[in-house]
Scaffold this active site. Structure first.
Site, PDB file in Angstrom:
ATOM      1  N   GLU A   9      32.273  60.652 -27.362  1.00 24.04           N
ATOM      2  CA  GLU A   9      31.988  59.922 -26.123  1.00 24.04           C
ATOM      3  C   GLU A   9      33.260  59.176 -25.759  1.00 24.04           C
ATOM      4  O   GLU A   9      33.621  58.186 -26.402  1.00 24.04           O
ATOM      5  CB  GLU A   9      30.822  58.948 -26.331  1.00 24.04           C
ATOM      6  CG  GLU A   9      30.535  58.100 -25.099  1.00 24.04           C
ATOM      7  CD  GLU A   9      29.559  56.961 -25.402  1.00 24.04           C
ATOM      8  OE1 GLU A   9      28.648  57.136 -26.238  1.00 24.04           O
ATOM      9  OE2 GLU A   9      29.731  55.888 -24.788  1.00 24.04           O
TER      10      GLU A   9
ATOM     11  N   ARG B 182      36.398  52.592 -20.835  1.00 21.04           N
ATOM     12  CA  ARG B 182      36.986  51.286 -21.159  1.00 21.04           C
ATOM     13  C   ARG B 182      38.500  51.389 -21.138  1.00 21.04           C
ATOM     14  O   ARG B 182      39.194  50.381 -21.057  1.00 21.04           O
ATOM     15  CB  ARG B 182      36.528  50.843 -22.543  1.00 21.04           C
ATOM     16  CG  ARG B 182      35.080  50.398 -22.549  1.00 21.04           C
ATOM     17  CD  ARG B 182      34.589  50.274 -23.961  1.00 21.04           C
ATOM     18  NE  ARG B 182      33.197  49.958 -23.979  1.00 21.04           N
ATOM     19  CZ  ARG B 182      32.679  48.883 -24.582  1.00 21.04           C
ATOM     20  NH1 ARG B 182      33.444  48.067 -25.244  1.00 21.04           N
ATOM     21  NH2 ARG B 182      31.393  48.681 -24.539  1.00 21.04           N
TER      22      ARG B 182
ATOM     23  N   THR C  74      30.675  54.477 -20.949  1.00 22.33           N
ATOM     24  CA  THR C  74      30.920  53.321 -20.083  1.00 22.33           C
ATOM     25  C   THR C  74      31.100  53.777 -18.623  1.00 22.33           C
ATOM     26  O   THR C  74      32.015  53.343 -17.922  1.00 22.33           O
ATOM     27  CB  THR C  74      32.129  52.477 -20.574  1.00 22.33           C
ATOM     28  OG1 THR C  74      32.114  52.402 -22.004  1.00 22.33           O
ATOM     29  CG2 THR C  74      32.055  51.059 -20.038  1.00 22.33           C
TER      30      THR C  74
ATOM     31  N   LYS D 275      19.955  55.504 -24.020  1.00 25.95           N
ATOM     32  CA  LYS D 275      20.777  54.743 -24.949  1.00 25.95           C
ATOM     33  C   LYS D 275      20.076  53.400 -25.189  1.00 25.95           C
ATOM     34  O   LYS D 275      19.603  52.770 -24.241  1.00 25.95           O
ATOM     35  CB  LYS D 275      22.158  54.533 -24.318  1.00 25.95           C
ATOM     36  CG  LYS D 275      23.071  53.602 -25.079  1.00 25.95           C
ATOM     37  CD  LYS D 275      24.476  53.600 -24.464  1.00 25.95           C
ATOM     38  CE  LYS D 275      25.346  52.546 -25.131  1.00 25.95           C
ATOM     39  NZ  LYS D 275      26.775  52.727 -24.843  1.00 25.95           N
TER      40      LYS D 275
END
Ligand code: 3PG
Length: 212
Positions: free
Chosen positions: A40, A44, A68, A128
């Site tokens: 993943e 960021r 993100t 998630k």
């Protein structure tokens, strides 16, 4: 096998923040050597879409998603780069709608029953659970999942080699996410053998819990 099933077979998803795009290929190799063939790559760090593109080109068998993902523009950049799944810390209906339009699975973040129901309303059933440890850990997830039989979770946040098994033991857990295998320090040192070692340790826990 669809992407969600493939992630669940992996059992563990390394959460990656890679600033140095030129390390993409070496990192892809380190994950595969570590028997964790998925990643993943989070927004960021700027350039996440380029990392995704390079990892996928380098090793087409590696399952590469974007993390993100806060905005539709990031979702677009990720999918255009070849991301096979998207992950968000929360549930943004616009990002979810965009992922669905592009036919790419998305794991939006939830932490409460109300958020689970909002995600179910959007037609999602794998979510998630974030931030997992801070939100109450495996005990919280067990209680939270009880009323929602068909929902599967990918807990992320505060997961390490020492608590990974506690999450994987829950039947509602499809896989766990964590940055502990690919830390900022290991990337700064380009210590790919240690990254592989940590991945192998995590993969061994997945096997122990599921097949022992
Ligand atoms: C994420 O971006 O999903 C989480 O911040 C990862 O959490 P961790 O760094 O505690 O594993």
């Amino acid at each position: 096998m669809d992407i969600m099933e493939a992630l669940s077979v992996c059992g563990i998803i390394p959460v990656i923040k890679l600033r140095e795009v030129s390390l993409s290929e070496a990192l892809a190799d380190a994950l595969v050597i570590g028997e964790v063939p998925c990643a993943e790559v989070t927004f960021r760090a700027a350039g996440a879409d380029e990392v995704i593109r390079r990892m996928r080109m380098h090793n087409p068998s590696l399952l590469v998603g974007a993390g993100t993902v806060l905005k539709v523009e990031q979702a677009k950049a990720a999918v255009d780069a070849g991301a096979q799944f998207l992950v968000s810390p929360g549930t943004n209906p616009r990002v979810v709608a965009y992922a669905m339009e592009r036919g790419v699975p998305i794991l939006p973040g939830v932490m409460t029953p109300t958020e689970i129901e909002a995600a179910l309303d959007l037609g999602l059933s794998t979510l998630k659970f974030f931030p997992a440890e801070q939100a109450g850990g495996p005990a919280m997830l067990k209680a939270l999942s009880a009323p929602y039989g068909g929902v599967r979770f990918v807990p992320t946040g505060g997961i390490s080699l020492s608590n990974l098994a506690d999450y994987l033991k829950l039947p509602c857990v499809a896989a766990c996410g964590g940055s502990f295998m690919v830390t900022a320090d290991l990337l700064a040192d380009a210590d790919f053998s240690r990254i592989s070692e940590l991945c192998r340790a995590a993969a061994a826990i997945v096997r122990d819990v599921r097949y022992a």
